[in-house]
Design a protein around this motif. Structure first.
Motif, PDB file in Angstrom:
ATOM      1  N   VAL A 141       0.854  -1.183   0.000  1.00 36.45           N
ATOM      2  CA  VAL A 141       0.000   0.000   0.000  1.00 36.45           C
ATOM      3  C   VAL A 141       0.890   1.234   0.000  1.00 36.45           C
ATOM      4  CG1 VAL A 141      -1.764   1.307   1.238  1.00 36.45           C
ATOM      5  CG2 VAL A 141      -1.837  -1.203   1.219  1.00 36.45           C
ATOM      6  N   ALA A 142       0.667   2.130  -0.963  1.00 36.92           N
ATOM      7  CA  ALA A 142       1.501   3.333  -1.054  1.00 36.92           C
ATOM      8  C   ALA A 142       1.131   4.312   0.053  1.00 36.92           C
ATOM      9  CB  ALA A 142       1.328   3.988  -2.416  1.00 36.92           C
ATOM     10  N   GLN A 143       2.164   4.911   0.639  1.00 35.30           N
ATOM     11  CA  GLN A 143       1.971   5.881   1.712  1.00 35.30           C
ATOM     12  C   GLN A 143       2.828   7.114   1.409  1.00 35.30           C
ATOM     13  OE1 GLN A 143       3.180   4.536   5.615  1.00 35.30           O
ATOM     14  NE2 GLN A 143       1.630   5.774   6.636  1.00 35.30           N
ATOM     15  N   LEU A 144       2.215   8.278   1.444  1.00 31.57           N
ATOM     16  CA  LEU A 144       2.899   9.533   1.131  1.00 31.57           C
ATOM     17  C   LEU A 144       2.825  10.457   2.331  1.00 31.57           C
ATOM     18  CD1 LEU A 144       4.306  11.286  -1.088  1.00 31.57           C
ATOM     19  CD2 LEU A 144       2.024  12.159  -1.656  1.00 31.57           C
ATOM     20  N   ARG A 145       3.942  11.136   2.626  1.00 31.09           N
ATOM     21  CA  ARG A 145       3.998  12.019   3.781  1.00 31.09           C
ATOM     22  C   ARG A 145       4.876  13.223   3.467  1.00 31.09           C
ATOM     23  NH1 ARG A 145       6.442   9.252   8.959  1.00 31.09           N
ATOM     24  NH2 ARG A 145       4.396   8.234   8.988  1.00 31.09           N
ATOM     25  N   GLY A 146       4.377  14.421   3.743  1.00 30.17           N
ATOM     26  CA  GLY A 146       5.177  15.629   3.599  1.00 30.17           C
ATOM     27  C   GLY A 146       5.956  15.916   4.870  1.00 30.17           C
ATOM     28  N   PHE A 147       7.028  16.682   4.733  1.00 27.29           N
ATOM     29  CA  PHE A 147       7.842  16.995   5.907  1.00 27.29           C
ATOM     30  C   PHE A 147       8.659  18.257   5.652  1.00 27.29           C
ATOM     31  CE2 PHE A 147      10.669  14.631   3.195  1.00 27.29           C
ATOM     32  CZ  PHE A 147      11.939  15.156   3.420  1.00 27.29           C
ATOM     33  N   TRP A 148       9.161  18.832   6.738  1.00 23.59           N
ATOM     34  CA  TRP A 148      10.139  19.916   6.672  1.00 23.59           C
ATOM     35  C   TRP A 148      11.431  19.414   7.308  1.00 23.59           C
ATOM     36  CZ3 TRP A 148      11.886  20.856  11.493  1.00 23.59           C
ATOM     37  CH2 TRP A 148      11.029  20.627  12.575  1.00 23.59           C
ATOM     38  N   LEU A 149      12.535  20.070   6.986  1.00 23.83           N
ATOM     39  CA  LEU A 149      13.832  19.651   7.530  1.00 23.83           C
ATOM     40  C   LEU A 149      14.650  20.885   7.881  1.00 23.83           C
ATOM     41  CD1 LEU A 149      15.636  17.075   8.008  1.00 23.83           C
ATOM     42  CD2 LEU A 149      16.737  17.651   5.846  1.00 23.83           C
TER      43      LEU A 149
END
Length: 206
Positions: A141-149
């Motif tokens: 199952v594809a899982q997408l997550r945004g983030f900052w660094l």
């Protein structure tokens, strides 16, 4: 004989009258040209390794980056960077490693003595993570997550005419430190690219 002399005097007087504005215009442009000549564009590549060391860090990751760096002065640089990363050790059972894409800026403050240089800077960027995982017994199952660094760093290296290389260490902060965060080690290599700044020469080392 009188008319040629009068014509010559008139031409000389006209040149004297119009010379000061031309000289003033040239002088007003000189600081701008000097500032451009003193700055230089650099291109570079970077490899970073996150060994999973930190209060909430649980996995190891590898990041490969490329970017441009503008040396505004000998001590201040402002760069841009894009990177791709891969999570070597997934932080959850049954899940694949996160594949990350990241873009951001890298301001630096530094000092150079001879060929040796030290810089203090930070990578500030935004990105996205993608992986496959198991959800309710269903695999892939594809899982997408945004983030900052935010990655403050210290760089120590050498800089010669047209090339620079440094080792750096820092700490990566993100909203998902278990997947991407913690202590960072890396190697940075840059080379001068005057063509990107219109062929202007560099008067300062990186």
């Amino acid at each position: 004989m009188l008319r040629p002399c009068l014509a010559l005097l008139a031409l000389s007087a006209t040149s004297c009258l119009f010379a000061p504005p031309a000289l003033a215009q040239q002088a007003s442009r000189q600081p701008y040209r000097t500032a451009l000549a003193a700055s230089s564009w650099w291109k570079g590549s970077e490899i970073s390794y996150l060994p999973g060391i930190g209060p909430a860090a649980k996995s190891q990751s590898l990041l490969l980056a490329q970017g441009n760096d503008l040396a505004l002065t000998s001590w201040f640089h402002l760069g841009g960077q894009t990177a791709v990363g891969y999570q070597l050790t997934p932080s959850e059972p049954g899940a694949g490693g996160w594949v990350s894409s990241l873009g951001g800026i890298v301001p630096r403050l530094g000092y150079q003595t001879g060929p040796f240089r030290i810089d203090v800077g930070a990578l500030l960027g935004l990105g996205a993570m993608l992986r496959t995982t198991r959800v309710a017994g269903v695999d892939d199952v594809a899982q997408l997550r945004g983030f900052w660094l935010a990655e403050p760093r210290l760089e120590v290296g050498v800089a010669a005419e047209g090339v620079a290389a440094s080792l750096f260490g820092g700490y990566a902060f993100s909203p998902n430190p278990a997947d991407l965060g913690g202590v960072v080690f890396g190697l940075d290599f840059r080379f001068q690219n005057p063509g990107a700044a219109g062929g202007l020469p560099s008067l300062s080392n990186p």
